[in-house]
Every structure is written in C-alpha cells, then in structure tokens.
Design a protein around this motif. Structure first.
Motif, PDB file in Angstrom:
ATOM      1  N   THR A  75      37.014 -18.737   9.932  1.00  0.00           N
ATOM      2  CA  THR A  75      37.322 -17.370   9.524  1.00  0.00           C
ATOM      3  C   THR A  75      38.414 -17.415   8.465  1.00  0.00           C
ATOM      4  O   THR A  75      39.295 -18.271   8.503  1.00  0.00           O
ATOM      5  CB  THR A  75      37.806 -16.507  10.708  1.00  0.00           C
ATOM      6  N   ARG A  76      38.384 -16.494   7.524  1.00  0.00           N
ATOM      7  CA  ARG A  76      39.377 -16.483   6.447  1.00  0.00           C
ATOM      8  C   ARG A  76      40.644 -15.722   6.826  1.00  0.00           C
ATOM      9  O   ARG A  76      41.698 -15.998   6.297  1.00  0.00           O
ATOM     10  CB  ARG A  76      38.775 -15.862   5.198  1.00  0.00           C
ATOM     11  N   VAL A  77      40.540 -14.770   7.699  1.00  0.00           N
ATOM     12  CA  VAL A  77      41.698 -13.956   8.053  1.00  0.00           C
ATOM     13  C   VAL A  77      42.211 -14.347   9.437  1.00  0.00           C
ATOM     14  O   VAL A  77      41.469 -14.884  10.261  1.00  0.00           O
ATOM     15  CB  VAL A  77      41.355 -12.447   8.033  1.00  0.00           C
ATOM     16  N   TRP A  78      43.489 -14.083   9.680  1.00  0.00           N
ATOM     17  CA  TRP A  78      44.089 -14.362  10.982  1.00  0.00           C
ATOM     18  C   TRP A  78      43.834 -13.194  11.914  1.00  0.00           C
ATOM     19  O   TRP A  78      44.164 -12.047  11.601  1.00  0.00           O
ATOM     20  CB  TRP A  78      45.594 -14.585  10.814  1.00  0.00           C
ATOM     21  N   ARG A  79      43.226 -13.512  13.068  1.00  0.00           N
ATOM     22  CA  ARG A  79      42.911 -12.472  14.050  1.00  0.00           C
ATOM     23  C   ARG A  79      43.145 -13.015  15.455  1.00  0.00           C
ATOM     24  O   ARG A  79      43.020 -14.202  15.704  1.00  0.00           O
ATOM     25  CB  ARG A  79      41.460 -12.031  13.925  1.00  0.00           C
ATOM     26  N   PRO A  80      43.438 -12.116  16.390  1.00  0.00           N
ATOM     27  CA  PRO A  80      43.630 -12.553  17.774  1.00  0.00           C
ATOM     28  C   PRO A  80      42.306 -12.689  18.517  1.00  0.00           C
ATOM     29  O   PRO A  80      41.268 -12.177  18.074  1.00  0.00           O
ATOM     30  CB  PRO A  80      44.467 -11.423  18.379  1.00  0.00           C
ATOM     31  N   PHE A  81      42.343 -13.366  19.651  1.00  0.00           N
ATOM     32  CA  PHE A  81      41.199 -13.463  20.549  1.00  0.00           C
ATOM     33  C   PHE A  81      41.726 -13.505  21.971  1.00  0.00           C
ATOM     34  O   PHE A  81      42.899 -13.808  22.205  1.00  0.00           O
ATOM     35  CB  PHE A  81      40.336 -14.702  20.249  1.00  0.00           C
ATOM     36  N   MET A  82      40.850 -13.185  22.911  1.00  0.00           N
ATOM     37  CA  MET A  82      41.238 -13.232  24.322  1.00  0.00           C
ATOM     38  C   MET A  82      40.000 -13.373  25.186  1.00  0.00           C
ATOM     39  O   MET A  82      38.896 -13.054  24.776  1.00  0.00           O
ATOM     40  CB  MET A  82      42.040 -11.999  24.735  1.00  0.00           C
ATOM     41  N   SER A  83      40.225 -13.895  26.405  1.00  0.00           N
ATOM     42  CA  SER A  83      39.150 -13.984  27.388  1.00  0.00           C
ATOM     43  C   SER A  83      39.754 -13.816  28.777  1.00  0.00           C
ATOM     44  O   SER A  83      40.906 -14.193  29.015  1.00  0.00           O
ATOM     45  CB  SER A  83      38.421 -15.327  27.293  1.00  0.00           C
ATOM     46  N   ALA A  84      38.998 -13.225  29.654  1.00  0.00           N
ATOM     47  CA  ALA A  84      39.427 -13.020  31.038  1.00  0.00           C
ATOM     48  C   ALA A  84      38.215 -13.175  31.944  1.00  0.00           C
ATOM     49  O   ALA A  84      37.128 -12.691  31.628  1.00  0.00           O
ATOM     50  CB  ALA A  84      40.042 -11.641  31.221  1.00  0.00           C
ATOM     51  N   THR A  85      38.392 -13.870  33.057  1.00  0.00           N
ATOM     52  CA  THR A  85      37.317 -14.108  34.016  1.00  0.00           C
ATOM     53  C   THR A  85      37.856 -13.937  35.419  1.00  0.00           C
ATOM     54  O   THR A  85      38.943 -14.404  35.740  1.00  0.00           O
ATOM     55  CB  THR A  85      36.759 -15.538  33.870  1.00  0.00           C
ATOM     56  N   VAL A  86      37.084 -13.261  36.252  1.00  0.00           N
ATOM     57  CA  VAL A  86      37.379 -13.126  37.677  1.00  0.00           C
ATOM     58  C   VAL A  86      36.141 -13.602  38.418  1.00  0.00           C
ATOM     59  O   VAL A  86      35.020 -13.206  38.077  1.00  0.00           O
ATOM     60  CB  VAL A  86      37.682 -11.661  38.053  1.00  0.00           C
ATOM     61  N   PHE A  87      36.335 -14.466  39.425  1.00  0.00           N
ATOM     62  CA  PHE A  87      35.171 -14.948  40.164  1.00  0.00           C
ATOM     63  C   PHE A  87      35.546 -15.219  41.615  1.00  0.00           C
ATOM     64  O   PHE A  87      36.717 -15.328  41.972  1.00  0.00           O
ATOM     65  CB  PHE A  87      34.553 -16.178  39.496  1.00  0.00           C
ATOM     66  N   HIS A  88      34.514 -15.316  42.440  1.00  0.00           N
ATOM     67  CA  HIS A  88      34.677 -15.534  43.871  1.00  0.00           C
ATOM     68  C   HIS A  88      33.752 -16.669  44.286  1.00  0.00           C
ATOM     69  O   HIS A  88      32.618 -16.748  43.838  1.00  0.00           O
ATOM     70  CB  HIS A  88      34.329 -14.264  44.639  1.00  0.00           C
ATOM     71  N   SER A  89      34.259 -17.547  45.132  1.00  0.00           N
ATOM     72  CA  SER A  89      33.411 -18.588  45.718  1.00  0.00           C
ATOM     73  C   SER A  89      33.641 -18.617  47.220  1.00  0.00           C
ATOM     74  O   SER A  89      34.669 -18.142  47.705  1.00  0.00           O
ATOM     75  CB  SER A  89      33.713 -19.959  45.097  1.00  0.00           C
ATOM     76  N   ASN A  90      32.697 -19.172  47.939  1.00  0.00           N
ATOM     77  CA  ASN A  90      32.842 -19.233  49.392  1.00  0.00           C
ATOM     78  C   ASN A  90      33.851 -20.299  49.816  1.00  0.00           C
ATOM     79  O   ASN A  90      34.259 -20.344  50.963  1.00  0.00           O
ATOM     80  CB  ASN A  90      31.495 -19.471  50.062  1.00  0.00           C
TER      81      ASN A  90
END
Length: 84
Positions: free
Chosen positions: A19-34
């Motif tokens: 990408t040529r311009v500076w931009r933010p990014f983010m990710s979020a995950t919620v999960f459940h396991s037994n």
C-alpha cells in the motif's frame, strides 16, 4: 475436541500487502472450546510505504489461553517487505 468462534478483521491489506499510504489495521477474535472455555485474541497496528516499492508494518498481538493453557501471548513485530 471442538472450537467455535467469531472474528473480525479491518484493513488487513495494510498489514501484509503493498500500500502507498499509511493506514491502521485491527483484528479481534472470540472463541470457545470444550477444553479451555472462552478465549480471545486482539491485534492492531499500522503499515505503509517508506521509499518506492516497499512496505513497513508495526504489529501488536495479544491472545489468551495459548495452546489450552492459562498463559497469554504477547507479540510485537516489525515487518519490512521489498517488492522489485
């Protein structure tokens, strides 16, 4: 063993892609396991071009219950890629 979750990612091209311009990014995950009940992971940062055909990203990741333990994962990365 089962695992069920939901995640959202915004601006992921700014983490790994060119990408040529500076931009933010983010990710979020919620999960459940037994095995480990509820877990989550969060990531954010920003990335963009430095010179001509390159890309620099600053990334911070945080996650809970790594490999079904009570530990947390903390990660700080600097990613530089040069395309020619």
């Amino acid at each position: 063993f089962y695992e069920l979750g939901f995640g959202i990612t915004i601006g992921d091209i700014n983490r790994y892609g060119y990408t040529r311009v500076w931009r933010p990014f983010m990710s979020a995950t919620v999960f459940h396991s037994n095995v480990s009940n509820f877990n989550y992971s969060l990531g954010f940062g920003f990335g963009g071009q430095i010179f001509n055909q390159d890309h620099l990203s600053f990334v911070v990741n945080y996650g809970s219950n790594v490999k079904n333990s009570n530990d947390v994962s903390k990660e700080v990365k600097i990613i530089y890629r040069l395309w020619y």
